[in-house]
Design an enzyme around this catalytic site. Structure first.
Site, PDB file in Angstrom:
ATOM      1  N   GLU A  80       0.827  -1.193   0.132  1.00  0.00           N
ATOM      2  CA  GLU A  80       0.091   0.160   0.026  1.00  0.00           C
ATOM      3  C   GLU A  80       0.783   1.303  -0.100  1.00  0.00           C
ATOM      4  O   GLU A  80       0.240   2.199   0.489  1.00  0.00           O
ATOM      5  CB  GLU A  80      -0.722  -0.054   1.289  1.00  0.00           C
ATOM      6  CG  GLU A  80      -0.204  -0.197   2.402  1.00  0.00           C
ATOM      7  CD  GLU A  80      -1.339  -0.124   3.706  1.00  0.00           C
ATOM      8  OE1 GLU A  80      -1.815   0.921   3.979  1.00  0.00           O
ATOM      9  OE2 GLU A  80      -1.175  -1.434   4.544  1.00  0.00           O
ATOM     10  N   CYS A 112      -3.204  -3.739   4.537  1.00  0.00           N
ATOM     11  CA  CYS A 112      -2.297  -4.842   5.037  1.00  0.00           C
ATOM     12  C   CYS A 112      -2.555  -6.004   4.682  1.00  0.00           C
ATOM     13  O   CYS A 112      -2.282  -7.131   4.802  1.00  0.00           O
ATOM     14  CB  CYS A 112      -2.277  -4.606   6.390  1.00  0.00           C
ATOM     15  SG  CYS A 112      -1.704  -3.369   7.030  1.00  0.00           S
ATOM     16  N   HIS A 234      -2.542 -10.084  12.345  1.00  0.00           N
ATOM     17  CA  HIS A 234      -2.079  -8.902  11.696  1.00  0.00           C
ATOM     18  C   HIS A 234      -1.465  -7.895  12.723  1.00  0.00           C
ATOM     19  O   HIS A 234      -2.345  -7.687  13.957  1.00  0.00           O
ATOM     20  CB  HIS A 234      -3.152  -8.229  10.886  1.00  0.00           C
ATOM     21  CG  HIS A 234      -2.591  -6.809  10.479  1.00  0.00           C
ATOM     22  ND1 HIS A 234      -1.451  -6.689  10.006  1.00  0.00           N
ATOM     23  CD2 HIS A 234      -3.092  -5.280  10.816  1.00  0.00           C
ATOM     24  CE1 HIS A 234      -1.228  -5.131   9.605  1.00  0.00           C
ATOM     25  NE2 HIS A 234      -2.196  -4.739  10.348  1.00  0.00           N
TER      26      HIS A 234
END
Ligand code: HMG
Length: 391
Positions: A80, A112, A234
């Site tokens: 990103e 992500c 994450h």
């Protein structure tokens, strides 16, 4: 059914970091807010001659040195921190890594989540091309405005994964729970270098989308919380994983995890993120690398839970089984040497590097040589980024 998954996995982070104690002092806040409150100690920062391409190639090189390059017919780079509106960062990485021209190469984006999209798509592709290999890379620089709440969660890094049939490290299970929803928790308009974020809201969406994905996964797989040897989340910052894990345990009808249970179930996966900061697309897989490199347990034959989250938002809960002898195929020593030998920045050096960013005046520039991995960006000429292998 054929086992498909992660055959090799390698991590790279820049060679410079800022200790969050230094940032706390500059911002006049208690360092424990960062060290304990969000669970972060250091953040990695790329020098001006490193970007997502050089980090991606630096992560992938150790893998490619061990295989026949002509088997790699698919390269997907999730990021990103895109460097061009048209040309995929994957093309530059493809060139630095000397991959064959018979290769599908492109970039993936969903905050992500992108590397997880790559991993799952690579698995489907291997089903059709079982003798071939796919290279999936997540590479990002996490940047927020100076003095914003997100500032201490910045970081940078890349993870490369070779995806293959009969993988040597982690066979990915076929069941997945996933959740897509249009929300504005975190985003970066094209005219900005720094992300915008509704911090508290982003944490709520992370948790609610995780619970939805987990509930689906549970039904599809018939598995329970107790079936996992460890959980990888994450990692925007390590405290987020602690919060998510506690919620997951509650949803699964388990008591609040004790500090010892937290340590056993998620502790080893947090070690790298705590000292690199958020690596966005790479972050979940940095956590997996951290678990595999640092756990004292032999996890062969054990199942690992994986939760991927990309703001905006896309969430996925899935799992994999560690293969016998996986320890022999890790790059643990390389990772430890890299992390132990980074140079610490002063507050002023951090702010100078942050402000430098990439030149946007359209002119030609050559970049000073800093400490980098095996690849660096030497400059920009005629609007074209120039990359080179470090001698
Ligand atoms: P904040 O408002 O500065 O922090 O921002 P806070 O005041 O809420 O404090 C944070 C924690 O520190 C709190 O703990 C405080 O109590 C504690 P909690 O109540 O949450 O358990 N604290 C202290 N602890 C010890 N000693 C002290 C002390 N003072 C306070 N002296 C926030 C925090 C995370 C919101 C901010 O850093 C931020 O906006 N970060 C960026 C957004 C983010 O990371 N969101 C995570 C979920 S979204 C996601 O993961 C996607 C993402 O990776 C992007 C993508 O997908 O591409 C971000």
């Amino acid at each position: 059914m054929m086992n498909i998954g992660i055959d090799l996995i390698s991590f790279y982070t820049p060679q410079y970091f800022l200790d969050l104690k230094t940032l706390a002092e500059a911002r006049g806040v208690d360092p424990n807010k960062f060290y304990t409150g969000i669970g972060q100690e250091k953040m990695g920062l790329p020098p001006p001659d490193e970007d997502i391409v050089t980090m991606a190639a630096s992560a992938a090189l150790p893998i490619l040195e061990k295989i026949d390059l002509k088997d790699v017919e698919l390269l997907m780079l999730g990021t990103e921190s895109g460097i061009d509106q048209s040309k995929a960062a994957a093309m530059f990485a493809h060139s630095l890594l000397k991959l064959p021209t018979r290769c599908r190469a492109f970039e993936l984006k969903e905050a992500c989540y992108a590397a997880t999209a790559g991993l799952q798509m690579a698995i489907a592709w291997i089903e059709r091309n079982p003798t071939k290999k796919a290279l999936v890379i997540g590479s990002d620089v996490a940047r927020y405005d100076l003095r914003s709440p997100g500032e201490p969660t910045q970081g940078a890094g890349a993870v490369a994964m070779l995806v293959a049939a009969n993988p040597r490290i982690l066979a990915i299970d076929p069941e997945s729970g996933y959740h897509a929803e249009d929300v504005m928790d975190f985003w970066r308009p094209n005219y900005r270098d720094e992300a915008l974020v509704d911090g508290k809201y982003s944490m709520l969406v992370y948790i609610s989308s995780m619970l939805d994905a987990w509930k689906q996964y549970k039904v599809l797989s018939g598995r329970k919380f107790e079936d996992f040897a460890a959980f990888c989340y994450h990692l925007p910052f390590t405290k987020m994983a602690e919060k998510a894990h506690t919620k997951l345990a509650k949803e699964a009808g388990r008591p609040h995890p004790s500090p010892a249970e937290l340590q056993k179930q998620i502790g080893s996966s947090l070690i790298y993120n705590r000292i690199t900061g958020n690596t966005y697309a790479a972050s979940l897989y940095e956590g997996l690398n951290s678990l595999l490199d640092n756990t004292a347990d032999d996890l062969a034959g054990r199942r690992i839970a994986m939760f991927s989250y990309g703001s905006g938002c896309m969430a996925e809960f899935f799992s994999g089984v560690l293969q016998t002898g996986y320890q022999q195929h890790l790059f643990s020593a390389k990772h430890h040497i890299l992390l132990d030998n980074r140079a610490e920045l002063s507050y002023q050096q951090y702010e100078d590097i942050f402000q430098l960013a990439f030149p946007t005046d359209g002119g030609d520039h050559m970049f000073a040589q800093y400490r980098t991995g095996p690849f660096r960006m030497s400059g920009v000429k005629d609007h074209k980024r120039l990359y080179e292998k470090v001698k």
